[in-house]
Design an enzyme around this catalytic site. Structure first.
Site, PDB file in Angstrom:
ATOM      1  N   ILE A   1      11.838 -10.834  -5.833  1.00  0.00           N
ATOM      2  CA  ILE A   1      10.627 -10.569  -5.052  1.00  0.00           C
ATOM      3  C   ILE A   1      10.615  -9.175  -4.440  1.00  0.00           C
ATOM      4  O   ILE A   1       9.605  -8.746  -3.887  1.00  0.00           O
ATOM      5  CB  ILE A   1      10.411 -11.626  -3.941  1.00  0.00           C
ATOM      6  CG1 ILE A   1      11.565 -11.605  -2.929  1.00  0.00           C
ATOM      7  CG2 ILE A   1      10.229 -13.011  -4.543  1.00  0.00           C
ATOM      8  CD1 ILE A   1      11.297 -12.458  -1.694  1.00  0.00           C
TER       9      ILE A   1
ATOM     10  N   GLY B   1      17.407 -22.093  -0.473  1.00  0.00           N
ATOM     11  CA  GLY B   1      17.658 -22.120   0.962  1.00  0.00           C
ATOM     12  C   GLY B   1      17.336 -23.469   1.577  1.00  0.00           C
ATOM     13  O   GLY B   1      16.964 -24.425   0.881  1.00  0.00           O
ATOM     14  N   GLN B   2      17.458 -23.553   2.887  1.00  0.00           N
ATOM     15  CA  GLN B   2      17.217 -24.815   3.587  1.00  0.00           C
ATOM     16  C   GLN B   2      15.802 -25.343   3.332  1.00  0.00           C
ATOM     17  O   GLN B   2      15.614 -26.476   2.868  1.00  0.00           O
ATOM     18  CB  GLN B   2      17.417 -24.629   5.095  1.00  0.00           C
ATOM     19  CG  GLN B   2      18.835 -24.326   5.511  1.00  0.00           C
ATOM     20  CD  GLN B   2      18.981 -24.332   7.024  1.00  0.00           C
ATOM     21  OE1 GLN B   2      19.160 -25.358   7.654  1.00  0.00           O
ATOM     22  NE2 GLN B   2      18.893 -23.149   7.627  1.00  0.00           N
ATOM     23  N   LEU B   3      14.804 -24.519   3.639  1.00  0.00           N
ATOM     24  CA  LEU B   3      13.423 -24.947   3.494  1.00  0.00           C
ATOM     25  C   LEU B   3      13.038 -25.103   2.028  1.00  0.00           C
ATOM     26  O   LEU B   3      12.347 -26.056   1.654  1.00  0.00           O
ATOM     27  CB  LEU B   3      12.488 -23.957   4.192  1.00  0.00           C
ATOM     28  CG  LEU B   3      10.994 -24.283   4.148  1.00  0.00           C
ATOM     29  CD1 LEU B   3      10.717 -25.656   4.764  1.00  0.00           C
ATOM     30  CD2 LEU B   3      10.194 -23.199   4.869  1.00  0.00           C
TER      31      LEU B   3
ATOM     32  N   THR C   1      18.067 -13.703   6.822  1.00  0.00           N
ATOM     33  CA  THR C   1      18.138 -14.446   8.084  1.00  0.00           C
ATOM     34  C   THR C   1      19.448 -14.250   8.848  1.00  0.00           C
ATOM     35  O   THR C   1      19.655 -14.897   9.875  1.00  0.00           O
ATOM     36  CB  THR C   1      17.942 -15.951   7.838  1.00  0.00           C
ATOM     37  OG1 THR C   1      18.943 -16.408   6.908  1.00  0.00           O
ATOM     38  CG2 THR C   1      16.556 -16.228   7.270  1.00  0.00           C
TER      39      THR C   1
ATOM     40  N   TYR D   1      15.912  -8.129  13.020  1.00  0.00           N
ATOM     41  CA  TYR D   1      15.392  -9.305  12.326  1.00  0.00           C
ATOM     42  C   TYR D   1      13.975  -9.628  12.789  1.00  0.00           C
ATOM     43  O   TYR D   1      13.057  -9.788  11.970  1.00  0.00           O
ATOM     44  CB  TYR D   1      16.321 -10.496  12.572  1.00  0.00           C
ATOM     45  CG  TYR D   1      15.767 -11.820  12.094  1.00  0.00           C
ATOM     46  CD1 TYR D   1      15.588 -12.071  10.742  1.00  0.00           C
ATOM     47  CD2 TYR D   1      15.420 -12.819  13.005  1.00  0.00           C
ATOM     48  CE1 TYR D   1      15.074 -13.288  10.298  1.00  0.00           C
ATOM     49  CE2 TYR D   1      14.909 -14.036  12.571  1.00  0.00           C
ATOM     50  CZ  TYR D   1      14.743 -14.264  11.219  1.00  0.00           C
ATOM     51  OH  TYR D   1      14.228 -15.458  10.796  1.00  0.00           O
TER      52      TYR D   1
ATOM     53  N   TRP E   1      15.012 -22.274  15.243  1.00  0.00           N
ATOM     54  CA  TRP E   1      16.211 -23.130  15.249  1.00  0.00           C
ATOM     55  C   TRP E   1      16.237 -24.074  14.052  1.00  0.00           C
ATOM     56  O   TRP E   1      16.446 -25.279  14.184  1.00  0.00           O
ATOM     57  CB  TRP E   1      16.287 -23.927  16.552  1.00  0.00           C
ATOM     58  CG  TRP E   1      16.445 -23.145  17.811  1.00  0.00           C
ATOM     59  CD1 TRP E   1      16.069 -21.848  18.041  1.00  0.00           C
ATOM     60  CD2 TRP E   1      16.992 -23.612  19.047  1.00  0.00           C
ATOM     61  NE1 TRP E   1      16.348 -21.487  19.334  1.00  0.00           N
ATOM     62  CE2 TRP E   1      16.918 -22.553  19.980  1.00  0.00           C
ATOM     63  CE3 TRP E   1      17.515 -24.834  19.472  1.00  0.00           C
ATOM     64  CZ2 TRP E   1      17.372 -22.663  21.304  1.00  0.00           C
ATOM     65  CZ3 TRP E   1      17.964 -24.953  20.783  1.00  0.00           C
ATOM     66  CH2 TRP E   1      17.900 -23.871  21.689  1.00  0.00           C
TER      67      TRP E   1
END
Length: 282
Positions: free
Chosen positions: A38, A10-12, A63, A126, A151
């Site tokens: 997980i 993912g992004q992070l 997400t 969410y 964001w």
């Protein structure tokens, strides 16, 4: 330390991997669903025990905010149940967990930046599942650090910045919400904060992190286009009511970062400076 990163695609997770080379003293285990499920308590416990994991950074999450409204079971499994498995497994080794959470734990009806002691009041599936995830990791791991962010964008994956650049090049006009206020967060800045926390010592509790400053999605888009050199697309402001979505979005989700800045002695970058850095890499 032996450190497990979940959601590494993912992004992070991708940003964490880029920074790992600066910390060769640790053994990093980068996993996504292919390497570690997980949602299986057995798999999690086996992995943590086998690799003698000392700490976990949980970047994995469901997400898709709108899809979550109709996929509540899957959203709950990934955002609530799975973090508890991670927390329980690493607690058995006396380790720590960094859990990434969200501004969506608040309903956005405030008029001043949210602090960590404000009472959560999620208004979406969410947000509710992420709040339950916070409570779960706090219950099962004494050394759990929860970082709420907002964001999020990056050079990796799908996100608002990349979408606005693409649409800006494809369309002559674009309508963007102007009455939802918050602060963008460059995922690399968040990854740097996590690395700082690991190096200086994980402090249990809830912390807030985004970049500095306050803007609307409309202002954000105008800045994206300006920095990306897009001049042929007219961006017009929209009310939230003109762009209905299945999930409720917070109208105001500015996070106060004083606690984190004080705890780790960090200076948080201004949102436009970080946006410029990201777009330059794109």
């Amino acid at each position: 330390m032996n450190i497990l990163i979940t959601g590494c695609n993912g992004q992070l997770g991708n940003e964490m991997q880029l920074l790992e080379r600066e910390y060769p003293q640790h053994q990093w285990f980068n996993t996504d669903v292919q390497e570690l499920d997980i949602t299986s308590q057995l798999h999690v416990e086996q992995f943590v025990a086998q690799h003698q994991i000392d700490g976990i950074v949980n970047c994995a999450a469901y997400t898709a905010v709108d899809k979550a409204e109709e996929n509540k079971e899957l959203c709950t499994t990934l955002n609530t149940v799975a973090p508890s498995y991670l927390a329980s497994a690493v607690e058995k080794r006396g380790g720590w967990l960094v859990q990434i959470s969200t501004d969506y734990v608040f309903n956005g009806k405030s008029f001043k930046p949210y602090v960590e002691t404000d009472t959560p009041c999620p208004d979406s599936v969410y947000g509710s599942t992420k709040l339950a995830g916070e409570l779960g990791v706090s219950k099962f791991c004494k050394r759990s650090m929860i970082i709420r962010t907002a964001w999020l964008y990056s050079t990796f994956g799908n996100n608002f910045v990349k979408t606005m650049i693409r649409l800006g090049k494809e369309k002559s006009e674009l309508g963007v919400i102007f009455d939802q206020i918050g602060t963008p967060t460059y995922a690399r800045d968040l990854a740097r904060v996590i690395m700082t926390a690991i190096e200086k010592g994980i402090q249990p509790g809830v912390f807030h992190f985004s970049n500095e400053g306050v803007i609307s999605w409309y202002d954000f888009t105008k800045a994206i286009h300006r920095l990306a050199g897009i001049t042929t697309c007219h961006v017009r402001p929209l009310h939230t009511s003109e762009y209905p979505t299945p999930a409720h979005r917070p109208h105001y989700s500015v996070l106060d970062k004083t606690k984190l800045k004080t705890a780790y002695g960090i200076e948080v970058p201004y949102w436009e400076d970080s946006l410029a850095e990201c777009i330059a890499k794109l």
